[in-house]
Design an enzyme around this catalytic site. Structure first.
Site, PDB file in Angstrom:
ATOM      1  CG  ASN A  45       2.709   7.091  24.185  1.00  0.00           C
ATOM      2  OD1 ASN A  45       1.715   6.414  24.433  1.00  0.00           O
ATOM      3  ND2 ASN A  45       3.935   6.732  24.509  1.00  0.00           N
ATOM      4  CD  GLN A 105       4.479  -6.088   2.052  1.00  0.00           C
ATOM      5  OE1 GLN A 105       5.644  -6.162   2.427  1.00  0.00           O
ATOM      6  NE2 GLN A 105       3.694  -5.058   2.354  1.00  0.00           N
ATOM      7  CG  HIS A 138      -2.803 -12.716  -1.747  1.00  0.00           C
ATOM      8  ND1 HIS A 138      -3.848 -12.201  -2.494  1.00  0.00           N
ATOM      9  CD2 HIS A 138      -1.672 -12.474  -2.461  1.00  0.00           C
ATOM     10  CE1 HIS A 138      -3.360 -11.661  -3.595  1.00  0.00           C
ATOM     11  NE2 HIS A 138      -2.060 -11.818  -3.596  1.00  0.00           N
ATOM     12  CE  LYS A 202      -3.972  -9.227 -11.859  1.00  0.00           C
ATOM     13  NZ  LYS A 202      -4.746  -8.902 -10.654  1.00  0.00           N
ATOM     14  CG  ASP A 230      -9.258 -11.122  -6.741  1.00  0.00           C
ATOM     15  OD1 ASP A 230      -8.463 -11.997  -6.321  1.00  0.00           O
ATOM     16  OD2 ASP A 230      -8.882 -10.084  -7.301  1.00  0.00           O
ATOM     17  CB  THR A 235      -7.727   0.620  -5.088  1.00  0.00           C
ATOM     18  OG1 THR A 235      -7.234  -0.200  -6.160  1.00  0.00           O
ATOM     19  CG2 THR A 235      -6.622   0.871  -4.077  1.00  0.00           C
ATOM     20  N   GLY A 237      -9.658  -1.008  -8.573  1.00  0.00           N
ATOM     21  CA  GLY A 237      -9.231  -0.677  -9.928  1.00  0.00           C
ATOM     22  C   GLY A 237      -9.107  -1.899 -10.826  1.00  0.00           C
ATOM     23  CB  THR A 238      -7.292  -5.107 -10.406  1.00  0.00           C
ATOM     24  OG1 THR A 238      -6.045  -4.461 -10.140  1.00  0.00           O
ATOM     25  CG2 THR A 238      -7.035  -6.345 -11.241  1.00  0.00           C
TER      26      THR A 238
END
EC number: 2.7.6.1
Length: 326
Positions: A45, A105, A138, A202, A230, A235, A237-238
């Site tokens: 499970n 977050q 971050h 941005k 960075d 992804t 994209g930035t």
């Protein structure tokens, strides 16, 4: 004086989850030890079972886990490992999370949002962790979320030393992808011999995840080799958009350098077609064959983590590894 004194030596134990076995083996080799044998498997499970095959009573245990997708599964496995080691009477437990889960977050951008990075710190503490070790958080404020010591390691020396070999005598500009990482860009500039700084302006729609629009560059990039930095590439994209902005502004060349190569979805394709000469990341996360592309270079973070583990175990100074800046 009352009490009993036991004369014995401390014992370092390195335990690792199943998310990134290659990194775990590299760190163990750097330390000159072997990984703690652990029985781990999933029930039908999805529940996770963990049990150390050896006694850890009175030991100093470092619990290593990477957090690629599915992140929640690996985080839960690490928490269960910590709980099992606590109940097995480990003397001190240090969580080693090179890529800190839910690090993005770290604050409320809008009302009714969670601060999930704080929740993860609370989970580690509740499970039984005495200390946390991570690489390039971050934001530095995450260190304050955990009620205990946090060793914030930096990959800048590793990445910058490599980049220096790639740019040679070029006119170099260090470029931050946004205004929020200018302080980190300053550290990069210092490592690259006082290179000038620039940043890409941005905008981001807070209601749309993993999407930001790179607009323009502030700083001198005309005819220069730009090192675009960075903390992570998700992804792609930035960062790919930022490459185009720099190219349009007259940059001669662009090299991307980031600590965490998340590479979700079509990131590898985007990065390979972005126009960047090279993309340099570390192996804080496993980078599988389908995520690799010709321009990608992966540097090992294992020596840095191993040195930090040794300093913590020997009650030394982790800050000394970073010229007093950690």
């Amino acid at each position: 004086m009352s009490g009993i004194t036991v004369h014995g030596e401390k014992k370092l134990v390195l335990a690792a989850g199943r998310a990134h076995p290659e990194l775990a083996q590299e760190i163990a080799k750097e330390l000159g030890t072997e990984l703690l044998p652990i029985d781990m498997y999933d029930f039908a499970n999805g529940e996770i079972y963990v049990r150390s095959a050896e006694s850890v009573r009175g030991t100093d245990v470092f619990v290593l886990q990477a957090h690629p997708a599915p992140l929640n599964n690996w985080l839960m496995e690490q928490l269960i490992m910590v709980d099992s080691l606590k109940r097995a009477s480990a003397k001190r437990i240090t969580v080693v999370s090179p890529f800190y889960p839910y690090a993005r977050q770290d604050k409320k951008g809008r009302g009714r949002e969670p601060i999930s990075a704080r929740l993860v710190a609370d989970l580690y503490k509740t499970a039984g962790a005495h200390r946390i070790m991570s690489v390039d958080l971050h934001t530095s404020q995450i260190q304050g979320f955990f009620d205990g010591p946090v060793d914030h390691l930096m990959a800048i020396p590793l990445l910058a030393d490599y980049i220096r070999t790639r740019v040679g005598g070029d006119n170099v500009t260090v470029v931050s992808p946004d205004t929020g990482r200018v302080r980190v860009a300053e550290q990069w500039a210092e490592r690259l011999g006082g290179a000038p700084l620039a940043f890409v302006h941005k905008s981001r729609d807070l209601t749309v995840p993993n999407q930001a629009m790179s607009k323009t560059v502030v700083g001198q990039v005309q005819g220069r080799t730009c090192v675009l930095i960075d903390d992570m590439i998700d992804t792609g994209g930035t960062i790919s958009g930022a490459v185009q902005v720099l190219k349009n502004a007259g940059a001669k060349d662009v090299i991307i350098a980031a600590t965490h190569g998340v590479f979700s979805g079509t990131a590898a394709k985007r990065l390979s077609e972005s126009g960047a000469r090279e993309v340099v990341v570390t192996n804080t996360l496993p980078i599988t064959a389908e995520k690799r592309f010709p321009q990608l270079t992966v540097l090992s973070i294992a020596p840095l983590i191993a040195r930090a583990i040794r300093e913590v175990f020997e009650d030394g100074s982790v800050t000394s590894l970073f010229d007093g800046q950690a």
